[in-house]
Design an enzyme around this catalytic site. Structure first.
Site, PDB file in Angstrom:
ATOM      1  N   PRO A 147      50.734  41.228  52.640  1.00  0.00           N
ATOM      2  CG  PRO A 147      50.486  43.081  51.255  1.00  0.00           C
ATOM      3  CD  PRO A 147      50.296  42.621  52.663  1.00  0.00           C
ATOM      4  CD  GLU A 194      48.826  54.010  53.403  1.00  0.00           C
ATOM      5  OE1 GLU A 194      49.440  53.457  52.466  1.00  0.00           O
ATOM      6  OE2 GLU A 194      47.619  54.330  53.336  1.00  0.00           O
ATOM      7  NE  ARG A 243      36.055  24.790  48.429  1.00  0.00           N
ATOM      8  CZ  ARG A 243      36.428  23.816  47.596  1.00  0.00           C
ATOM      9  NH1 ARG A 243      37.618  23.251  47.718  1.00  0.00           N
ATOM     10  NH2 ARG A 243      35.610  23.388  46.665  1.00  0.00           N
ATOM     11  CG  ASP A 293      40.071  13.290  43.911  1.00  0.00           C
ATOM     12  OD1 ASP A 293      39.587  12.232  43.512  1.00  0.00           O
ATOM     13  OD2 ASP A 293      40.038  13.661  45.106  1.00  0.00           O
TER      14      ASP A 293
END
Ligand code: 9WO
Length: 268
Positions: free
Chosen positions: A99, A130, A168, A183
């Site tokens: 994060p 942690e 992908r 697109d």
């Protein structure tokens, strides 16, 4: 297969290698893996623990709850993955899913895909507990990437998210139909709504234009719907993007129709 003639390569450092079956075992990523378009290996820091208990964590200096991943086993496992990639003639790039990283975007996905195609092997470091000892991050990690502003139980799901997004985009992975439907995000807009049979469902009809067979009108309707949705839900995306003449015109139509709607409700 990449232009460099090698599949994309992801070496994942994780104490939960079995989680990656979610990616290797289903759908488009599974098919692309079977076709040899990408490779996956899991590297378990427990195999480099140095302790018979195979522990890879310890208590945080300064106190507090939870445990922190020790730097020693992580450096050893990353060096082993780097050595393997070097044997295979590949440059390595070490990325930690965290994060604290920069947010993953479509643009970054495309940059990582180009690197994968050029032969770079990725080493994806998936933290648990942690967190990871900061000195390991400073010594070994080139980039930290976040997939969203929230905390999870570990970096594995974000690593699979990044891999899925890159896979992908690899050549040959998506059929022509599916790549065309891509697109809209490529264009920096949200996708337009989609409909299939029946023509009427629970009293709601499919927009008539989609049944018209007029491909020019359909394309225009879809672009307008994408613009309206993006303006409504993600105006930040529109502010960061230049509009074509057609898009400017469609957006003007959207604003006019919206003003009309308010009039009809007597809101002014
Ligand atoms: C816990 C935490 C608590 C309060 C404020 C900030 C905090 N960060 C973390 C944290 O990073 N916990 C970890 C769990 C440590 C290692 C990996 N973990 C993790 C990775 N959780 N969430 C991610 C993650 C990675 C990429 N994109 C989004 C989330």
């Amino acid at each position: 297969m990449s232009l460099a003639g090698k599949p994309a390569l992801f070496d994942c450092v994780t104490i939960f290698p079995e989680m990656f079956a979610a990616l290797t075992g289903a759908g488009i990523p599974r098919k692309a893996l079977e076709e040899g378009r990408w490779c996956f290996r899991a590297w378990n820091p427990r195999d480099f623990s140095g302790f018979t208990a195979r522990s890879v964590d310890d208590r945080p200096y300064g106190g507090g709850p939870g445990m922190v991943m020790r730097p020693g086993p992580l450096e050893a496992v990353i060096r082993a993955a780097q050595a393997r990639q070097a044997e295979e003639g590949r440059p390595s790039r070490v990325i930690c899913l965290s994060p604290q990283g920069a947010l993953l975007t479509h643009q970054r996905v495309m940059e990582l895909t180009r690197q994968a195609e050029a032969g770079t092997g990725f080493i994806l470091l998936c933290g648990r507990y942690e967190g990871i000892d900061e000195r390991l991050i400073a010594r070994m990690v080139e980039e930290e990437i976040s997939v969203g502003d929230f905390v999870l139980s570990g970096g594995e799901l974000p690593a699979m998210t990044l891999m899925d997004a890159v896979i992908r985009q690899l050549p040959g992975v998506l059929g022509d139909a599916a790549s065309a439907s891509e697109d809209s995000f490529v264009a920096g807009l949200l996708d337009c709504p989609h409909y299939t049979r029946p023509e009427e469902y629970q009293g709601q009809r499919v927009p008539e234009v989609l049944l018209s067979g007029n491909h020019a009108s359909i394309r225009r309707w879809r672009l307008k719907a994408a613009l309206a949705r993006t303006r409504e839900r993600r105006p930040d995306l529109l502010r960061n993007r230049a509009l074509s003449a057609e898009e400017t015109q469609l957006l003007a139509e959207i604003l006019r129709e919206e003003a009309h709607g308010k009039e009809q409700c007597g809101e002014h």
